[in-house]
Design an enzyme around this catalytic site. Structure first.
Site, PDB file in Angstrom:
ATOM      1  N   THR A 102       2.951 -18.711  11.638  1.00  0.00           N
ATOM      2  CA  THR A 102       1.550 -18.470  11.247  1.00  0.00           C
ATOM      3  C   THR A 102       0.633 -18.429  12.465  1.00  0.00           C
ATOM      4  O   THR A 102      -0.176 -17.511  12.624  1.00  0.00           O
ATOM      5  CB  THR A 102       1.074 -19.581  10.284  1.00  0.00           C
ATOM      6  OG1 THR A 102       1.931 -19.585   9.152  1.00  0.00           O
ATOM      7  CG2 THR A 102      -0.368 -19.365   9.855  1.00  0.00           C
ATOM      8  N   THR A 135      -8.452 -25.282  19.354  1.00  0.00           N
ATOM      9  CA  THR A 135      -8.596 -26.732  19.290  1.00  0.00           C
ATOM     10  C   THR A 135      -8.589 -27.369  20.679  1.00  0.00           C
ATOM     11  O   THR A 135      -8.041 -26.786  21.622  1.00  0.00           O
ATOM     12  CB  THR A 135      -7.437 -27.293  18.441  1.00  0.00           C
ATOM     13  OG1 THR A 135      -7.403 -28.703  18.558  1.00  0.00           O
ATOM     14  CG2 THR A 135      -6.080 -26.767  18.908  1.00  0.00           C
ATOM     15  N   ASP A 136      -9.115 -28.590  20.752  1.00  0.00           N
ATOM     16  CA  ASP A 136      -9.041 -29.330  22.020  1.00  0.00           C
ATOM     17  C   ASP A 136      -7.621 -29.835  22.306  1.00  0.00           C
ATOM     18  O   ASP A 136      -7.318 -30.241  23.429  1.00  0.00           O
ATOM     19  CB  ASP A 136     -10.036 -30.505  22.024  1.00  0.00           C
ATOM     20  CG  ASP A 136      -9.819 -31.519  20.904  1.00  0.00           C
ATOM     21  OD1 ASP A 136      -8.907 -31.319  20.076  1.00  0.00           O
ATOM     22  OD2 ASP A 136     -10.573 -32.507  20.852  1.00  0.00           O
ATOM     23  N   GLU A 137      -6.753 -29.822  21.274  1.00  0.00           N
ATOM     24  CA  GLU A 137      -5.406 -30.390  21.454  1.00  0.00           C
ATOM     25  C   GLU A 137      -4.561 -29.594  22.450  1.00  0.00           C
ATOM     26  O   GLU A 137      -3.552 -30.096  22.939  1.00  0.00           O
ATOM     27  CB  GLU A 137      -4.671 -30.486  20.110  1.00  0.00           C
ATOM     28  CG  GLU A 137      -5.394 -31.369  19.132  1.00  0.00           C
ATOM     29  CD  GLU A 137      -4.515 -31.924  18.015  1.00  0.00           C
ATOM     30  OE1 GLU A 137      -3.290 -31.803  18.087  1.00  0.00           O
ATOM     31  OE2 GLU A 137      -5.091 -32.484  17.069  1.00  0.00           O
ATOM     32  N   TYR A 161       2.287 -28.318  16.729  1.00  0.00           N
ATOM     33  CA  TYR A 161       1.002 -27.715  16.350  1.00  0.00           C
ATOM     34  C   TYR A 161       0.222 -27.271  17.585  1.00  0.00           C
ATOM     35  O   TYR A 161      -0.185 -26.110  17.697  1.00  0.00           O
ATOM     36  CB  TYR A 161       0.166 -28.708  15.525  1.00  0.00           C
ATOM     37  CG  TYR A 161      -1.295 -28.313  15.437  1.00  0.00           C
ATOM     38  CD1 TYR A 161      -1.695 -27.202  14.703  1.00  0.00           C
ATOM     39  CD2 TYR A 161      -2.288 -29.040  16.110  1.00  0.00           C
ATOM     40  CE1 TYR A 161      -3.037 -26.820  14.640  1.00  0.00           C
ATOM     41  CE2 TYR A 161      -3.623 -28.669  16.054  1.00  0.00           C
ATOM     42  CZ  TYR A 161      -3.991 -27.559  15.318  1.00  0.00           C
ATOM     43  OH  TYR A 161      -5.318 -27.174  15.262  1.00  0.00           O
ATOM     44  N   LYS A 165      -0.904 -23.523  18.929  1.00  0.00           N
ATOM     45  CA  LYS A 165      -2.291 -23.101  19.157  1.00  0.00           C
ATOM     46  C   LYS A 165      -2.472 -22.649  20.611  1.00  0.00           C
ATOM     47  O   LYS A 165      -3.158 -21.665  20.883  1.00  0.00           O
ATOM     48  CB  LYS A 165      -3.272 -24.236  18.834  1.00  0.00           C
ATOM     49  CG  LYS A 165      -3.385 -24.594  17.362  1.00  0.00           C
ATOM     50  CD  LYS A 165      -3.905 -23.475  16.467  1.00  0.00           C
ATOM     51  CE  LYS A 165      -5.361 -23.162  16.653  1.00  0.00           C
ATOM     52  NZ  LYS A 165      -5.875 -22.209  15.623  1.00  0.00           N
TER      53      LYS A 165
END
Ligand code: NAD
Ligand code: DAU
Length: 357
Positions: A102, A135-137, A161, A165
Site C-alpha cells: 500500500t 510522518t516524522d517516523e 511502517y 513511509k
C-alpha cells in the site's frame, strides 16, 4: 474552484482534512475521495457530506492502475492529497508486506497516474500539486532532550511502517528530481482528535477508561511523542498546497512533547473532571487501571519535530494547544459512543453496504 483528489479520505486524518477544506474554503472546493475502506476507513466519518454535489466517493485501491488513471482521465484534478496508507506501527510489525504494497507501490501508482494525466509538453500543466502526507517516523528516534527532527535530518526508519513511509518519500523525491514532477512532502508528528481508530494510543486509552478496561502502557511508559491536534495538521496541508515550494518537504509539529505515561494520566484526570458526579463509571476511574505491558519491538524512544521551516516560509502556526485539544477529543468520544461501537465491532462496513449498494 479547485478539484482535490484525496486518497484515504475515509480514515482519521483524511476525513478531518476533507471537513477542514469544505469549512475553510466555504464549500467552494470539489473533493473526490478515493478509499479502499480497509478496517481503518469509515464512511460514517463523512456522513454529513453525503448529498453535497461537490463531494464524491469512489471505493478503489490506490494500487489499481486502471481505476486510478480513469479517475484522472474523467476529472480535471488540481491537487492530489495522498493520505491513503497502512498507518499502524504494531500492525506493521505483525504483517509488514501489506505496508510495502500500500505505502510504496500505492504511492508509486498515484505518482505515475498523476504524471501521465498532468504532463504537458516538456513539463506539467500549470497549478497542479501532489502533496504526499508523510510522518516524522522516517527520521528514526531521538535520544537526547533538546534535539529535534529537521527537514535535513537523515532518514533512519526502524519499523516496517516507517521504512515503507521513508521509501514512499524517496519515490516522491525521485519523481521531483527525475521528471520535475510538482510534488511536496509534509512530515508530521503524532496526530490526535475526532475519528481516530481506537488502535492508536489516545483513542484506545479514552475508550478503555470509559469502558473500565485496563490501560496498556508499553515498556516503561517513558517514550516521548510530539502531539498535534488533527485540524492543525489539516491547516498545514492546506497552506502547503497553496504556498509550498515544489520539491520541498515541510516538517509539521507543535512542540508538544509528552511521555506516554503522562498522556495516559492526563486522559484519566480529564475524563474524571468531565464526567458528571452521578456517573457510575466515575468511582472506578483511577491510576490503578494502568498496566505496564511488554514493550513494542524496536520501539522508537522519542520524536520531536522542529517546525521552523513551515512557520517561517508558509506562516503556519497551530491553533489548538494540547490542554484544549484533549478536552475537545474526549468530548467527541463521549458524544460518539455509537461510532466507537461500530468501529470496534466491525459494523461500520454495514454503513457502506447500505449507502452504496
Ligand atoms: P488511517 O489508518 O486512519 O487511514 C488510512 C486510510 O487509507 C483508511 O481510510 C484506509 O481505508 C485507506 N487505505 C488503506 N489502504 C488503501 C488502499 N490500498 N487504497 C485506498 N485506500 C486505502 O491513517 P491516518 O492516521 O489518517 O493517516 C493518514 C496518513 O497520514 C498516512 O499516510 C500516515 O502515514 C500519515 N500520518 C499519520 C499520522 C498520525 O498520527 N496518524 C501522523 C503523520 C502522518
Ligand atoms: O509520529 C507519527 C506517527 O504516529 C504516524 O506516522 C503513525 O501513523 C501513527 O500511528 C503514530 O505512530 P505511533 O506508533 O507513535 O502511535 P501509537 O498511537 O501507536 O503509539 C503512541 C505511543 O504509545 C508509542 O510510543 C507506543 C505507545 N503505546 C501505544 C499503544 C497503542 C502504548 O504504550 N500502548 C498502546 O496500547
Amino acid at each position: 474552484m479547485k478539484t482535490y483528489l484525496v486518497t484515504g479520505g475515509a480514515g482519521f486524518i483524511g476525513s478531518n482534512f476533507i471537513h477542514y477544506i469544505f469549512d475553510v474554503h466555504n464549500g467552494d472546493v470539489k473533493v473526490i475521495n478515493v478509499d479502499l475502506l480497509t478496517y481503518a476507513g469509515n464512511l460514517e466519518n463523512l456522513a454529513d457530506l453525503e448529498g453535497n454535489v461537490n463531494y464524491s466517493f469512489i471505493k478503489a485501491d490506490i494500487c489499481d492502475r486502471d481505476t486510478i488513471s480513469k479517475i484522472f482521465a474523467q476529472n480535471d484534478i488540481d491537487y492530489v492529497v495522498h493520505f491513503a496508507a497502512e498507518s499502524h506501527v504494531d500492525r506493521s510489525i505483525r504483517d509488514p508486506e501489506i505496508f510495502a504494497r500500500t505505502n510504496v507501490i500505492g504511492t508509486l501508482n498515484m505518482l505515475d497516474c498523476a504524471r501521465y494525466a498532468w504532463e504537458e509538453g516538456e513539463g506539467f500543466k500549470e497549478g497542479k500539486r501532489f502533496l504526499h502526507v508523510s510522518t516524522d517516523e522516517v527520521y528514526g528516534s531521538l535520544t537526547e532532550e533538546g534535539t529535534y527532527f529537521y527537514e535535513t535530518t537523515p532518514y533512519d526508519p526502524h519499523s516496517p511502517y516507517s521504512a515503507s513511509k521513508a521509501s514512499s518519500d524517496f519515490m516522491v523525491k525521485a519523481y521531483v528530481d527525475t521528471y520535475h514532477f510538482p510534488a511536496v512532502i509534509t512530515n508530521c508528528s503524532n496526530n490526535y482528535g475526532p475519528y481516530q481508530f481506537p488502535e492508536k494510543l489516545i483513542p484506545l486509552i479514552i475508550n478503555n477508561v470509559l469502558t473500565g478496561k485496563k490501560l496498556p502502557v508499553y515498556g516503561d511508559g517513558k517514550n516521548v511523542r510530539d502531539w498535534l491536534y488533527v485540524m492543525d495538521h489539516a491547516k498545514a496541508i492546506d497552506m502547503v498546497l497553496e504556498k509550498g515550494r515544489i520539491g520541498e518537504k515541510y516538517n509539521v509539529g507543535g512542540h508538544n512533547e509528552k511521555q506516554n505515561i503522562e498522556i495516559v494520566k492526563i486522559i484519566i484526570d480529564t475524563i474524571k473532571e468531565m464526567l458528571p458526579d452521578d456517573d457510575p463509571r466515575k468511582a472506578h476511574i483511577n491510576y490503578d487501571l494502568i498496566t505496564y505491558v511488554e514493550d513494542r519491538k524496536g520501539h522508537d524512544r522519542r520524536y520531536a519535530i522542529a517546525p521552523d521551516k513551515i512557520k517561517k516560509e508558509i506562516g503556519w502556526e497551530p491553533d489548538t494547544m494540547f490542554a484544549e485539544g484533549i478536552k475537545l477529543t474526549i468530548r467527541w468520544y463521549f458524544e460518539h459512543t455509537e461510532w466507537m461501537e461500530h468501529v470496534t465491532s466491525g459494523n461500520y462496513q454495514k454503513y457502506y453496504e447500505e449507502m452504496y449498494k
